[in-house]
Motif scaffolding. Structure first.
Motif, PDB file in Angstrom:
ATOM      1  N   GLY A   6       0.807  -1.216   0.000  1.00 30.83           N
ATOM      2  CA  GLY A   6       0.000   0.000   0.000  1.00 30.83           C
ATOM      3  C   GLY A   6       0.834   1.258   0.000  1.00 30.83           C
ATOM      4  O   GLY A   6       0.516   2.237  -0.699  1.00 30.83           O
ATOM      5  N   ALA A   7       1.936   1.254   0.748  1.00 33.66           N
ATOM      6  CA  ALA A   7       2.802   2.430   0.808  1.00 33.66           C
ATOM      7  C   ALA A   7       3.489   2.676  -0.533  1.00 33.66           C
ATOM      8  O   ALA A   7       3.651   3.834  -0.958  1.00 33.66           O
ATOM      9  CB  ALA A   7       3.847   2.248   1.911  1.00 33.66           C
ATOM     10  N   SER A   8       3.882   1.605  -1.218  1.00 29.63           N
ATOM     11  CA  SER A   8       4.524   1.754  -2.531  1.00 29.63           C
ATOM     12  C   SER A   8       3.557   2.336  -3.546  1.00 29.63           C
ATOM     13  O   SER A   8       3.939   3.185  -4.371  1.00 29.63           O
ATOM     14  CB  SER A   8       5.052   0.394  -3.018  1.00 29.63           C
ATOM     15  OG  SER A   8       6.065  -0.093  -2.174  1.00 29.63           O
ATOM     16  N   VAL A   9       2.293   1.895  -3.493  1.00 32.44           N
ATOM     17  CA  VAL A   9       1.282   2.458  -4.395  1.00 32.44           C
ATOM     18  C   VAL A   9       1.080   3.938  -4.107  1.00 32.44           C
ATOM     19  O   VAL A   9       1.014   4.765  -5.033  1.00 32.44           O
ATOM     20  CB  VAL A   9      -0.054   1.695  -4.253  1.00 32.44           C
ATOM     21  CG1 VAL A   9      -1.158   2.409  -5.034  1.00 32.44           C
ATOM     22  CG2 VAL A   9       0.102   0.256  -4.737  1.00 32.44           C
ATOM     23  N   ALA A  10       0.983   4.301  -2.828  1.00 32.74           N
ATOM     24  CA  ALA A  10       0.782   5.706  -2.456  1.00 32.74           C
ATOM     25  C   ALA A  10       1.963   6.562  -2.897  1.00 32.74           C
ATOM     26  O   ALA A  10       1.783   7.673  -3.416  1.00 32.74           O
ATOM     27  CB  ALA A  10       0.579   5.824  -0.945  1.00 32.74           C
ATOM     28  N   ASP A  11       3.196   6.080  -2.700  1.00 31.38           N
ATOM     29  CA  ASP A  11       4.379   6.832  -3.116  1.00 31.38           C
ATOM     30  C   ASP A  11       4.433   6.958  -4.630  1.00 31.38           C
ATOM     31  O   ASP A  11       4.806   8.014  -5.157  1.00 31.38           O
ATOM     32  CB  ASP A  11       5.650   6.140  -2.612  1.00 31.38           C
ATOM     33  CG  ASP A  11       5.910   6.409  -1.142  1.00 31.38           C
ATOM     34  OD1 ASP A  11       5.448   7.448  -0.634  1.00 31.38           O
ATOM     35  OD2 ASP A  11       6.579   5.582  -0.491  1.00 31.38           O
ATOM     36  N   TRP A  12       4.071   5.892  -5.328  1.00 36.37           N
ATOM     37  CA  TRP A  12       4.080   5.931  -6.790  1.00 36.37           C
ATOM     38  C   TRP A  12       3.089   6.967  -7.319  1.00 36.37           C
ATOM     39  O   TRP A  12       3.377   7.709  -8.264  1.00 36.37           O
ATOM     40  CB  TRP A  12       3.740   4.542  -7.327  1.00 36.37           C
ATOM     41  CG  TRP A  12       3.645   4.479  -8.823  1.00 36.37           C
ATOM     42  CD1 TRP A  12       4.644   4.691  -9.736  1.00 36.37           C
ATOM     43  CD2 TRP A  12       2.463   4.188  -9.584  1.00 36.37           C
ATOM     44  NE1 TRP A  12       4.171   4.542 -11.020  1.00 36.37           N
ATOM     45  CE2 TRP A  12       2.831   4.227 -10.958  1.00 36.37           C
ATOM     46  CE3 TRP A  12       1.154   3.865  -9.245  1.00 36.37           C
ATOM     47  CZ2 TRP A  12       1.917   3.981 -11.977  1.00 36.37           C
ATOM     48  CZ3 TRP A  12       0.251   3.613 -10.257  1.00 36.37           C
ATOM     49  CH2 TRP A  12       0.630   3.671 -11.606  1.00 36.37           C
TER      50      TRP A  12
END
Length: 265
Positions: free
Chosen positions: A200-206
């Motif tokens: 989830g954090a990687s999606v948000a950062d992306w």
């Protein structure tokens, strides 16, 4: 020492929507912490630390499960967990993989303590105040570990946000496959729970980070706002329908299940 006993578990039923909302909280925690940090460090501390303790206090003092109270607590843990995961790296300069190892050891230690104390790690057993304290301590450490793992792949290993999404998107299916092959459901659940955080954090950062950093450039504030709107809508739906009350999906799968089990079962 006597502990309070509840009439029913104070956690939601584990099914598909549980994982959707959980992933949302991880993304909001990541983008929200970054956004608040750019606005005001004192404000970030007030919301992240103050919000965490207030939400957790309200959750622990209650005697029943309620979707709003529970998920707001998870969201506050997501914000606070991001801060405690980034803290050692910022303050001490430790690599994220070192932070990951430390959180992994702490998590294993807490789970061992919980198992020896209560005889079970199942989320269906959260029917006493002592078990609930173990539960939230574990949830907090999973956020810290998951955040550090995501930063390890994106920064220390140089994969960036896109490849990190692919990596953790594949890894989160592993507990499901192993569960289908006979892995203990509780182990599969907690493994999936950890992996939702870096995914989830990687999606948000992306979505939020600028193109120069490998993102789409929506902005952390925009991603946080959109995430909160979707989070509020889903939690409101659960509140109205009571679809996540323990036992509501018992006919579709057994025990707590890893990500995707409700689709596969």
């Amino acid at each position: 020492m006597p502990t309070r006993v509840f009439r029913a578990p104070k956690v939601p039923e584990v099914f598909l929507l549980f994982w959707v909302v959980k992933l949302l909280t991880t993304g909001i925690g990541e983008s929200g912490a970054d956004f608040l940090g750019t606005v005001s460090i004192p404000l970030a501390a007030l919301v992240g630390i103050g919000g965490f303790f207030v939400a957790l206090w309200l959750q622990l003092r209650s005697a029943t499960y309620h979707p709003v109270r529970y998920w707001v607590t998870v969201l506050s843990v997501a914000l606070f967990g991001t801060m405690i995961a980034d803290g050692p790296h910022v303050a001490l300069g430790t690599p994220y993989y070192v932070d990951s190892a430390i959180y992994f050891v702490l998590l294993c230690g807490l789970l061992t303590w919980w198992k020896r104390s209560e005889g079970t790690l199942s989320v269906h057993s959260i029917v006493t105040a002592r078990r609930e304290r173990f539960y939230w301590g574990t949830v907090l450490l999973t956020f810290g570990l998951g955040t550090a793992l995501g930063d390890t792949t994106a920064i220390n290993l140089g994969l960036g946000f896109g490849l990190s999404i692919v990596l953790f998107g594949v890894l989160i299916l592993v507990p499901l496959g192993l569960w289908r092959l006979g892995l203990n459901a509780t182990i599969a659940f907690w493994a999936s729970y950890v992996l939702t955080r870096p995914l989830g954090a990687s999606v948000a950062d992306w979505l939020g980070k600028p193109p120069s950093s490998g993102g789409l450039g929506w902005g952390d504030g925009t991603v946080t706002g959109l995430g909160l709107l979707l989070f509020a809508a889903l939690v409101a739906y659960l509140t109205v329908t009571h679809g996540d009350v323990e036992g509501a999906h018992a006919a579709s799968h057994d025990d707590e299940s890893p990500v995707g089990a409700s689709l596969a079962g």
